[in-house]
Design an enzyme around this catalytic site. Structure first.
Site, short mmCIF file in Angstrom:
data_model
loop_
_atom_site.label_atom_id
_atom_site.label_comp_id
_atom_site.label_asym_id
_atom_site.label_seq_id
_atom_site.Cartn_x
_atom_site.Cartn_y
_atom_site.Cartn_z
N SER A 132 0.90 -1.46 -0.55
CA SER A 132 -0.10 -0.30 -0.26
C SER A 132 0.87 1.13 -0.05
CB SER A 132 -1.06 0.28 1.10
OG SER A 132 -2.09 0.99 1.44
N LYS A 184 -0.90 -4.16 -3.32
CA LYS A 184 -1.99 -3.70 -2.92
C LYS A 184 -1.96 -1.85 -3.62
CE LYS A 184 -5.18 -1.75 0.04
NZ LYS A 184 -5.65 -0.19 0.17
#
Length: 457
Positions: free
Chosen positions: A300, A325
């Site tokens: 992320s 992600k």
């Protein structure tokens, strides 16, 4: 009210739903649906099944639980990160982004009916117990976890600080289950740890909590003081960093980046399309060579920073491919109930490519150990239930030419040599990835010094 987050933990460790917004959701769906439409018919089907369960299921079930589970199924069927948080869960998420919360310190997801560890957080009971990314939690306090929902598994692992919990773990390459008793604690996430290795400044960034950029800047200034202003290069360690707040990811990237795009988002609505660029006035480390360490637990916001610095040719990325992600979650607060966490856009790197599925591919591949099965394979976003496929790339500007690596980079073996000591987190000399990053950073510093000398002549 809403805000953006790239927090991996929000979509994994805190997974649950509530009942507070089902009426607004239904009314919204019906607003554009004429009577007799498929929407009405499907809602009628839901009511039929709901009433049948209430009337004839072998055990009486409260309506609240049935609606709760129905919402859980709807949101879980969208993607791995959308969900509803009741008041307690929303408070837990807010505590986690502040850098302090209670529990074991584990980032987990659900895969194939098992609870899978994405990464332990530095300095927590989970990290101290030696739990690794890719471990499967197959039992809690002697009870099997197969088929248990993520929400219920997380609830079972939570508890007051000081209380005991026994985890049964299946690890790749280990035939017998690992049984370990941990003591729950209040987790104080130290976002940044720093250390000076000669003239190389090392910074370990564990998560992107609300003070990540501030702590990075403090660490840089501390390393400069300790080295009397002579830091030749930096190593930014983001292995097993599960992500965090988007604004902190952008800020940390800007701490090292003077120009160029950092990240963009593109979603269903034009309001979800944004682009963030580096601002030279905010840059702290402008020219000093930088090596970034990553692995499959890097996710992320940590991937956003890695990609931004790699593709703008500011840093060399070393390690193994990251988690992948690449989706944006917007948090919509629901007064008196909690909050809805909904995926509203995807991240795109400066190259115009989404992080989704793919992640960040290192410039120099270096593994943690000699064991080719040191972790479970495919511990990535793409293998989570209902994960998005990588979309087509967006049009992007031409990137700067790639950094010229020192010749010694080709001599770095992708795995530790025979006889390399077993990794001990408390002994940096046993960390092969770290030692290779330091070695490369020193070579990059020498190369930079040589280039400056040539230019002076």
């Amino acid at each position: 009210m809403k805000f953006r987050t790239s927090l991996l933990i929000a979509g994994t460790f805190i997974a649950g739903v509530g009942i507070g917004i089902i009426a607004p959701v239904v009314r919204g769906a019906l607003a554009d649906a004429p009577a007799g439409s498929d929407t009405y018919q499907q809602l009628g089907l839901f009511e039929n099944i709901f009433q049948r369960v209430k009337a004839d299921y072998v055990m009486p079930e409260p309506s609240k639980k049935l609606i709760y589970d129905s919402m859980n199924g709807m949101l879980a069927g969208l993607d791995p990160h959308s969900g509803y948080m009741n008041k307690r869960q929303y408070q837990d998420m807010q505590a986690e982004t502040s850098g302090q919360f209670g529990g074991l310190g584990l980032e987990v997801s659900q895969a194939a009916g098992f609870i899978k560890v994405i990464s332990p957080i530095d300095g927590t009971p989970a990290a101290k117990a030696g739990i690794k990314p890719g471990d499967l939690i197959v039992g809690i306090d002697g009870k099997p976890m197969v088929g248990l929902t993520l929400d219920k598994a997380v609830t079972a692992m939570r508890g007051p600080p000081g209380s005991k919990i026994t985890l049964t773990i299946k690890r790749a390459g280990v035939d017998k289950p690992i049984v370990d008793t941990l003591t729950r604690a209040t987790i104080h996430v130290q976002a940044v740890k720093d250390k000076l290795y000669g003239k190389i400044g090392y910074m370990r960034l564990a998560s992107f909590s609300e003070n990540a950029s501030r702590d990075i800047r403090r660490a840089v200034r501390k390393l400069r003081r300790e080295s009397h202003g002579h830091v030749d290069a930096y190593v930014l360690d983001m292995r097993n960093n599960p992500g965090g707040l988007l604004n902190q990811g952008i800020a940390v990237a800007n701490d090292f980046l003077q120009t160029g795009e950092i990240v963009s988002t593109h979603g269903r609505h034009s309001s979800d399309d944004e682009v963030w660029y580096a601002h030279p006035d905010n840059t702290l480390v402008k020219h000093t060579p930088l090596v970034i360490l990553v692995n499959s637990g890097t996710a992320s916001a940590a991937e956003i920073v890695s990609a931004a610095l790699q593709q703008n040719r500011r840093a060399v990325v070393m390690g193994t491919r990251t988690f992948g992600k690449g989706s944006v979650q917007t948090i919509f607060t629901i007064p008196d109930h909690g909050a809805l966490r909904l995926t509203t856009a995807l991240y795109y790197t400066p190259s115009g490519k989404s992080l989704q599925d793919y992640g960040v591919q290192p410039d120099v591949v270096v593994h943690e150990s000699r064991n080719p099965k040191d972790q479970f394979p495919k511990i990535r976003e793409a293998n989570m239930p209902n994960a998005f496929h990588n979309p087509s790339g967006m049009k992007a500007p031409i990137l700067p030419p790639k950094l010229v690596l020192p010749a010694m980079a080709k001599t770095i073996a992708p795995r530790p040599p025979v006889g390399w000591p077993k990794l001990d987190p408390e002994k940096p000399a046993t960390d092969y990835q770290l030692q290779m990053a330091l070695k490369l950073a020193r070579a990059m510093a020498r190369q930079g010094a040589s280039s400056q000398a040539d230019a002076a002549h």
